[in-house]
Design a protein around this motif. Structure first.
Motif, mmCIF file in Angstrom:
data_model
loop_
_atom_site.group_PDB
_atom_site.id
_atom_site.type_symbol
_atom_site.label_atom_id
_atom_site.label_comp_id
_atom_site.label_asym_id
_atom_site.label_seq_id
_atom_site.Cartn_x
_atom_site.Cartn_y
_atom_site.Cartn_z
ATOM 1 N N TRP A 1 -13.705 -133.827 51.188
ATOM 2 C CA TRP A 1 -14.420 -132.853 51.328
ATOM 3 C C TRP A 1 -14.437 -131.387 52.350
ATOM 4 O O TRP A 1 -14.676 -130.004 52.199
ATOM 5 C CB TRP A 1 -16.182 -132.726 51.887
ATOM 6 C CG TRP A 1 -16.564 -133.239 50.901
ATOM 7 C CD1 TRP A 1 -16.944 -134.749 51.319
ATOM 8 C CD2 TRP A 1 -16.937 -133.678 48.807
ATOM 9 N NE1 TRP A 1 -17.469 -135.422 49.983
ATOM 10 C CE2 TRP A 1 -16.838 -134.417 48.739
ATOM 11 C CE3 TRP A 1 -16.450 -132.678 48.583
ATOM 12 C CZ2 TRP A 1 -17.902 -134.861 47.332
ATOM 13 C CZ3 TRP A 1 -16.654 -133.043 46.999
ATOM 14 C CH2 TRP A 1 -17.712 -133.640 46.929
ATOM 15 N N VAL B 1 -15.086 -124.343 44.310
ATOM 16 C CA VAL B 1 -15.873 -125.123 42.974
ATOM 17 C C VAL B 1 -14.897 -125.052 41.475
ATOM 18 O O VAL B 1 -15.269 -125.597 41.142
ATOM 19 C CB VAL B 1 -17.403 -124.928 43.558
ATOM 20 C CG1 VAL B 1 -18.367 -124.884 41.931
ATOM 21 C CG2 VAL B 1 -17.705 -125.353 44.193
ATOM 22 N N ILE C 1 -15.913 -126.080 48.925
ATOM 23 C CA ILE C 1 -16.451 -126.644 48.210
ATOM 24 C C ILE C 1 -16.797 -127.786 49.443
ATOM 25 O O ILE C 1 -18.066 -128.129 49.229
ATOM 26 C CB ILE C 1 -14.945 -128.223 47.295
ATOM 27 C CG1 ILE C 1 -16.128 -129.179 47.307
ATOM 28 C CG2 ILE C 1 -14.119 -128.604 48.691
ATOM 29 C CD1 ILE C 1 -17.146 -128.828 45.711
ATOM 30 N N ARG D 1 -22.209 -131.180 46.202
ATOM 31 C CA ARG D 1 -21.286 -131.418 45.959
ATOM 32 C C ARG D 1 -20.881 -132.631 44.769
ATOM 33 O O ARG D 1 -19.915 -132.923 44.074
ATOM 34 C CB ARG D 1 -20.610 -132.570 46.843
ATOM 35 C CG ARG D 1 -20.198 -131.168 48.149
ATOM 36 C CD ARG D 1 -19.591 -131.601 49.210
ATOM 37 N NE ARG D 1 -19.664 -131.113 50.500
ATOM 38 C CZ ARG D 1 -19.380 -131.716 51.984
ATOM 39 N NH1 ARG D 1 -19.257 -133.508 51.865
ATOM 40 N NH2 ARG D 1 -19.122 -130.207 52.973
ATOM 41 N N VAL E 1 -21.079 -130.704 41.143
ATOM 42 C CA VAL E 1 -19.893 -130.077 40.951
ATOM 43 C C VAL E 1 -18.805 -131.483 40.384
ATOM 44 O O VAL E 1 -18.519 -130.781 39.605
ATOM 45 C CB VAL E 1 -18.690 -129.671 42.469
ATOM 46 C CG1 VAL E 1 -17.520 -128.743 42.102
ATOM 47 C CG2 VAL E 1 -20.118 -128.802 42.592
#
Length: 250
Positions: free
Chosen positions: A93, A99, A142, A150, A153
């Protein structure tokens, strides 16, 4: 009425360093159904998914998909029609990306080599972010999102792929109730459109509400079938409390 089969696994065995983590798995996943894959930690659920996606090579056996004409094909031949959402914990991450760019990755299979996303692709990505309740997050990094955001997404990325089969590894693990409701609503919509959805799932209390079919795995297939026929205390006990001696695998 005969039900179409979307994926067939035949005598699949997976091992790491000669230690089996899955043994002689044979399954058929029905088209247009949402199937839960359940079992204890180390049961081999993620290993089975990775074998289905060509991420690990099985010792024996094969995985066969059905195309739109019900012809048997390999994952490689159908990969652009198969969307995968990995475990939240398996993703880096901290990678510097927005995004919007993550969701656009779902369009790459439609673009071909070295082609940039078109206006239509960006519009699809925008629509999918709206579906997961994050329409204003496109420019966010992100790394700035919560765990539930997350996961949404990554679901938006899978939706942008416009696939026929969706394979998800613990998409509800560690998410808030709002995210869980959004995810399940969208997955049920996919099934209503005739898509096939496979979900590695950990919460047995929601199985009867969420899923059509279920597979119990503990390095071997313990049971598989419709939830109403297969999900019972005896099968749960057999799956989660049996002795295992084949090894460990996620």
């Amino acid at each position: 009425m005969k039900e179409d089969i979307a994926i067939r696994i035949d005598k699949l065995t997976v091992a790491y360093e000669a230690q089996p983590v899955l043994w002689n798995i044979s399954l058929a996943f029905k088209k247009g159904k949402m199937t839960a894959i359940v079992g204890p930690n180390g049961a081999g659920k993620s290993s089975m998914i990775k074998a289905m996606l060509g991420l690990v090579k099985p010792v024996t056996g094969e995985v066969v998909y059905q195309d739109k004409d019900q012809q048997a094909v390999s994952y490689k031949e159908l990969k652009n029609r198969i969307a995968y959402v990995p475990q939240n914990t398996s993703v880096d991450w901290d990678f510097p990306t927005t995004v919007r760019d993550v969701v656009l990755m779902g369009r790459y299979g439609h673009l071909g080599w070295f082609k940039r996303p078109k206006k239509a692709d960006r519009e699809i990505a925008k629509q999918m972010l709206g579906k997961v309740g994050l329409p204003t997050f496109a420019s966010r990094q992100i790394s700035q999102l919560s765990g539930g955001q997350r996961q949404r997404v990554f679901l938006a990325r899978a939706l942008a792929q416009e696939a026929e089969v969706y394979i998800m590894d613990e998409p509800l693990a560690g998410v808030d109730m709002k995210t869980e409701r959004i995810i399940m609503k969208l997955l049920k919509e996919l099934v209503s459109e005739g898509k096939t959805v496979l979900v590695v799932h950990h919460d047995l209390q929601t199985v009867e509400d969420y899923f059509d079919d279920i597979v119990f795995i503990n390095q071997e297939v313990i049971a598989a079938g419709r939830v109403e026929d297969t999900f019972d205390k005896q099968t749960v006990k057999k799956t989660y409390h049996r002795d295992r001696n084949l090894g460990e695998g996620e």
